[in-house]
Write a protein that holds these residues in place. Structure first.
Motif, PDB file in Angstrom:
ATOM      1  N   GLN A  60       0.835  -1.207   0.000  1.00 46.40           N
ATOM      2  CA  GLN A  60       0.000   0.000   0.000  1.00 46.40           C
ATOM      3  C   GLN A  60       0.868   1.255   0.000  1.00 46.40           C
ATOM      4  OE1 GLN A  60      -2.532  -0.284   3.426  1.00 46.40           O
ATOM      5  NE2 GLN A  60      -3.702  -1.991   2.590  1.00 46.40           N
ATOM      6  N   ILE A  61       1.900   1.243   0.823  1.00 48.93           N
ATOM      7  CA  ILE A  61       2.803   2.398   0.887  1.00 48.93           C
ATOM      8  C   ILE A  61       3.500   2.582  -0.458  1.00 48.93           C
ATOM      9  CG2 ILE A  61       4.879   3.350   1.984  1.00 48.93           C
ATOM     10  CD1 ILE A  61       3.938   1.803   4.536  1.00 48.93           C
ATOM     11  N   LYS A  62       3.887   1.480  -1.060  1.00 48.55           N
ATOM     12  CA  LYS A  62       4.531   1.543  -2.377  1.00 48.55           C
ATOM     13  C   LYS A  62       3.604   2.228  -3.372  1.00 48.55           C
ATOM     14  CE  LYS A  62       4.788  -1.985  -5.268  1.00 48.55           C
ATOM     15  NZ  LYS A  62       5.141  -3.287  -5.857  1.00 48.55           N
ATOM     16  N   GLY A  63       2.337   1.929  -3.297  1.00 53.57           N
ATOM     17  CA  GLY A  63       1.382   2.501  -4.233  1.00 53.57           C
ATOM     18  C   GLY A  63       1.080   3.966  -4.001  1.00 53.57           C
ATOM     19  N   VAL A  64       0.910   4.363  -2.749  1.00 56.59           N
ATOM     20  CA  VAL A  64       0.486   5.735  -2.479  1.00 56.59           C
ATOM     21  C   VAL A  64       1.638   6.710  -2.322  1.00 56.59           C
ATOM     22  CG1 VAL A  64      -1.713   5.041  -1.473  1.00 56.59           C
ATOM     23  CG2 VAL A  64       0.245   5.417   0.019  1.00 56.59           C
ATOM     24  N   GLY A  65       2.815   6.233  -2.017  1.00 48.56           N
ATOM     25  CA  GLY A  65       3.940   7.139  -1.810  1.00 48.56           C
ATOM     26  C   GLY A  65       4.164   8.075  -2.981  1.00 48.56           C
ATOM     27  N   ASP A  75      10.071   3.888  -3.530  1.00 50.60           N
ATOM     28  CA  ASP A  75      11.297   3.113  -3.784  1.00 50.60           C
ATOM     29  C   ASP A  75      11.664   2.240  -2.591  1.00 50.60           C
ATOM     30  OD1 ASP A  75      11.387   4.378  -6.246  1.00 50.60           O
ATOM     31  OD2 ASP A  75      12.894   5.846  -5.612  1.00 50.60           O
ATOM     32  N   ALA A  76      11.607   2.818  -1.390  1.00 51.20           N
ATOM     33  CA  ALA A  76      11.944   2.052  -0.183  1.00 51.20           C
ATOM     34  C   ALA A  76      10.931   0.934   0.042  1.00 51.20           C
ATOM     35  CB  ALA A  76      12.004   2.979   1.031  1.00 51.20           C
ATOM     36  N   ALA A  77       9.664   1.209  -0.200  1.00 48.61           N
ATOM     37  CA  ALA A  77       8.632   0.179  -0.028  1.00 48.61           C
ATOM     38  C   ALA A  77       8.811  -0.944  -1.044  1.00 48.61           C
ATOM     39  CB  ALA A  77       7.247   0.801  -0.155  1.00 48.61           C
ATOM     40  N   ARG A  78       9.226  -0.606  -2.255  1.00 50.64           N
ATOM     41  CA  ARG A  78       9.480  -1.628  -3.280  1.00 50.64           C
ATOM     42  C   ARG A  78      10.591  -2.573  -2.810  1.00 50.64           C
ATOM     43  NH1 ARG A  78      10.484   1.572  -7.309  1.00 50.64           N
ATOM     44  NH2 ARG A  78       8.334   1.605  -8.004  1.00 50.64           N
ATOM     45  N   ARG A  79      11.659  -1.994  -2.261  1.00 50.32           N
ATOM     46  CA  ARG A  79      12.764  -2.838  -1.766  1.00 50.32           C
ATOM     47  C   ARG A  79      12.307  -3.681  -0.570  1.00 50.32           C
ATOM     48  NH1 ARG A  79      15.355   1.957  -3.013  1.00 50.32           N
ATOM     49  NH2 ARG A  79      15.302   2.695  -0.859  1.00 50.32           N
ATOM     50  N   ALA A  80      11.547  -3.070   0.333  1.00 51.93           N
ATOM     51  CA  ALA A  80      11.061  -3.800   1.511  1.00 51.93           C
ATOM     52  C   ALA A  80      10.119  -4.920   1.105  1.00 51.93           C
ATOM     53  CB  ALA A  80      10.363  -2.837   2.470  1.00 51.93           C
ATOM     54  N   GLU A  81       9.238  -4.632   0.158  1.00 49.01           N
ATOM     55  CA  GLU A  81       8.289  -5.650  -0.301  1.00 49.01           C
ATOM     56  C   GLU A  81       9.028  -6.840  -0.906  1.00 49.01           C
ATOM     57  OE1 GLU A  81       4.143  -5.815  -2.794  1.00 49.01           O
ATOM     58  OE2 GLU A  81       5.715  -4.485  -3.563  1.00 49.01           O
ATOM     59  N   GLN A  82      10.037  -6.576  -1.713  1.00 54.21           N
ATOM     60  CA  GLN A  82      10.799  -7.676  -2.317  1.00 54.21           C
ATOM     61  C   GLN A  82      11.504  -8.497  -1.246  1.00 54.21           C
ATOM     62  OE1 GLN A  82      10.718  -8.758  -5.541  1.00 54.21           O
ATOM     63  NE2 GLN A  82      11.719 -10.489  -4.550  1.00 54.21           N
ATOM     64  N   THR A  83      12.052  -7.831  -0.241  1.00 56.71           N
ATOM     65  CA  THR A  83      12.703  -8.535   0.858  1.00 56.71           C
ATOM     66  C   THR A  83      11.702  -9.433   1.579  1.00 56.71           C
ATOM     67  OG1 THR A  83      14.313  -6.786   1.169  1.00 56.71           O
ATOM     68  CG2 THR A  83      13.929  -8.236   3.040  1.00 56.71           C
ATOM     69  N   GLU A  96      15.659  -3.541   5.079  1.00 52.54           N
ATOM     70  CA  GLU A  96      14.875  -2.785   4.103  1.00 52.54           C
ATOM     71  C   GLU A  96      13.550  -2.309   4.698  1.00 52.54           C
ATOM     72  OE1 GLU A  96      17.647  -5.513   2.001  1.00 52.54           O
ATOM     73  OE2 GLU A  96      16.197  -5.788   3.610  1.00 52.54           O
ATOM     74  N   VAL A  97      12.973  -3.119   5.574  1.00 54.29           N
ATOM     75  CA  VAL A  97      11.721  -2.731   6.230  1.00 54.29           C
ATOM     76  C   VAL A  97      12.010  -1.659   7.269  1.00 54.29           C
ATOM     77  CG1 VAL A  97       9.772  -3.548   7.617  1.00 54.29           C
ATOM     78  CG2 VAL A  97      10.668  -4.979   5.766  1.00 54.29           C
ATOM     79  N   GLU A  98      13.079  -1.819   8.012  1.00 53.09           N
ATOM     80  CA  GLU A  98      13.476  -0.800   8.986  1.00 53.09           C
ATOM     81  C   GLU A  98      13.790   0.517   8.287  1.00 53.09           C
ATOM     82  OE1 GLU A  98      14.034   1.178  12.383  1.00 53.09           O
ATOM     83  OE2 GLU A  98      13.242  -0.859  12.243  1.00 53.09           O
ATOM     84  N   LEU A 103      12.387   6.111   6.983  1.00 50.95           N
ATOM     85  CA  LEU A 103      12.095   7.100   5.950  1.00 50.95           C
ATOM     86  C   LEU A 103      10.710   7.716   6.167  1.00 50.95           C
ATOM     87  CD1 LEU A 103      13.230   8.405   3.384  1.00 50.95           C
ATOM     88  CD2 LEU A 103      12.082   6.613   2.078  1.00 50.95           C
ATOM     89  N   ILE A 104       9.731   6.902   6.519  1.00 52.20           N
ATOM     90  CA  ILE A 104       8.392   7.417   6.807  1.00 52.20           C
ATOM     91  C   ILE A 104       8.468   8.445   7.932  1.00 52.20           C
ATOM     92  CG2 ILE A 104       6.125   6.831   7.748  1.00 52.20           C
ATOM     93  CD1 ILE A 104       6.374   4.118   6.270  1.00 52.20           C
ATOM     94  N   ARG A 105       9.253   8.150   8.944  1.00 54.18           N
ATOM     95  CA  ARG A 105       9.375   9.066  10.087  1.00 54.18           C
ATOM     96  C   ARG A 105      10.038  10.388   9.715  1.00 54.18           C
ATOM     97  NH1 ARG A 105      11.140   4.168  13.993  1.00 54.18           N
ATOM     98  NH2 ARG A 105       9.067   3.683  14.847  1.00 54.18           N
TER      99      ARG A 105
END
Length: 124
Positions: A60-65, A75-83, A96-98, A103-105
């Motif tokens: 969801q974050i990947k989509g709305v970011g 970009d960060a959500a894409r990497r986290a999702e793949q991980t 990648e999730v951390e 980054l969100i913060r």
């Protein structure tokens, strides 16, 4: 909330590139206000080892970011999702999730107090 052009320096505040978009700009404050909820969900789902729901939140974050002018979040959500697709169960949260959470913060207007309240933690 001061939404300016994004800065790619580590630990710099992340600003929306959509501030000039007359359709998106009015929605930015609500999106930013929802971000602490995403962080709390990510942390809770990881703690529960609920990987499929966690992948969904990251997706969801990947989509709305990008929609809201935060391409680095996408970009960060894409990497986290793949991980998260590649990981089974690990003892610690994947870097990648951390990185996505950190980054969100950094988003301009992010409210750490809201995160603390949603997480049931007291502000120190």
């Amino acid at each position: 909330m001061n939404m300016q052009v994004q800065i790619d320096e580590p630990n710099a505040t992340l600003y929306s590139s959509a501030i000039g978009d007359r359709d998106i700009a009015p929605c930015l404050p609500a999106f930013v206000a929802a971000l602490p909820g995403y962080v709390v969900k990510i942390e809770r789902l990881w703690t529960m080892k609920s990987l499929d729901p966690l992948r969904n939140v990251v997706h969801q974050i990947k989509g709305v970011g990008g929609v809201y002018g935060f391409a680095p979040l996408t970009d960060a959500a894409r990497r986290a999702e793949q991980t998260l697709v590649d990981v089974a169960v690990a003892d610690r949260i994947p870097p990648e999730v951390e990185a996505l959470v950190q980054l969100i913060r950094r988003v301009d207007g992010y409210c750490g107090e809201t995160e603390q309240m949603l997480a049931g933690r007291k502000q120190q």
